[in-house]
Design an enzyme around this catalytic site. Sequence first.
Site, PDB file in Angstrom:
ATOM      1  N   GLN A 103      -0.293  -7.592  -2.704  1.00  9.86           N
ATOM      2  CA  GLN A 103      -0.772  -7.065  -1.433  1.00  9.86           C
ATOM      3  C   GLN A 103      -2.073  -6.293  -1.648  1.00  9.86           C
ATOM      4  OE1 GLN A 103       3.256  -5.167  -0.822  1.00  9.86           O
ATOM      5  NE2 GLN A 103       2.943  -5.895   1.247  1.00  9.86           N
ATOM      6  N   HIS A 121      -3.505 -10.323   1.044  1.00  9.87           N
ATOM      7  CA  HIS A 121      -4.311  -9.483   1.946  1.00  9.87           C
ATOM      8  C   HIS A 121      -5.799  -9.619   1.650  1.00  9.87           C
ATOM      9  CE1 HIS A 121      -0.701  -6.642   3.005  1.00  9.87           C
ATOM     10  NE2 HIS A 121      -0.614  -7.839   3.554  1.00  9.87           N
TER      11      HIS A 121
END
Length: 241
Positions: A103, A121
């Site tokens: 992430q 992300h």
Amino acid sequence: MDDKIVKLQEIIDTNDNIVFFGGAGVSTESGIPDFRSQDGLYHMKYKYPPETIVSHTFFVNKTEEFYEFYKDKMIALDAKPNAAHIALAKLEEKGKLKAIITQNIDGLHQLAGSKEVYDIHGCVHRNYCTHCRKLFTAEDIMKMDGVPKCDECGGLIKPDVVLYEEGLDQNLIAKSISAISKANVLIIGGTSLAVYPAAGFIDYFNGEHLVVINKSDTSRHVRATLTITDPIGEVFSKLKI
Ligand SMILES: [Zn+2]
């Protein structure tokens, strides 16, 4: 603690189908704070909370202020991979680790040498011209004053980072789910499992060992085989890989 390290060592030694899923806690030992949980300094410097600044609407309407925050808080060119990044890269090289799902947007896994990285992300090291798609590095962006514009066509440059209100890359999500569903070991590190998409991903895991390494114990939500509540860099530095 030591018993748990021995157990983790044994799991790693006896398996060659490991997948790692990591969050912000993986990079804190590299000196990268979670920009969502800053110490309050931004209140003095920025007129808006980080969640507002790092949104698609804000990028479109207040691009210059977005980039001030992006350069100041999100790009960290001097950050170095820590023991966890380095150990995971070695495990991949040895054929034990099949993929890293992260992430984080700092690119530290790639810097450590990992190849199969699904940065769901995005990554601050990839920035592209919204007109001609030319790519720019984080270094390029840091050198540009004001709103970064493409040197080829003058188009607006946008970070390849998933902003609030934007969807995740479905291709990366599919690859992540595929890797998790085929893995025999899933190591989850530095992330709260209660948060999307981590919680949803775990449902696809059918393997034998679910290992959670996180400073706060969030493993009660899942059926973890092994839970270690120590900093992840410290844990990996004790393993023989
Ligand atoms: Zn361009």
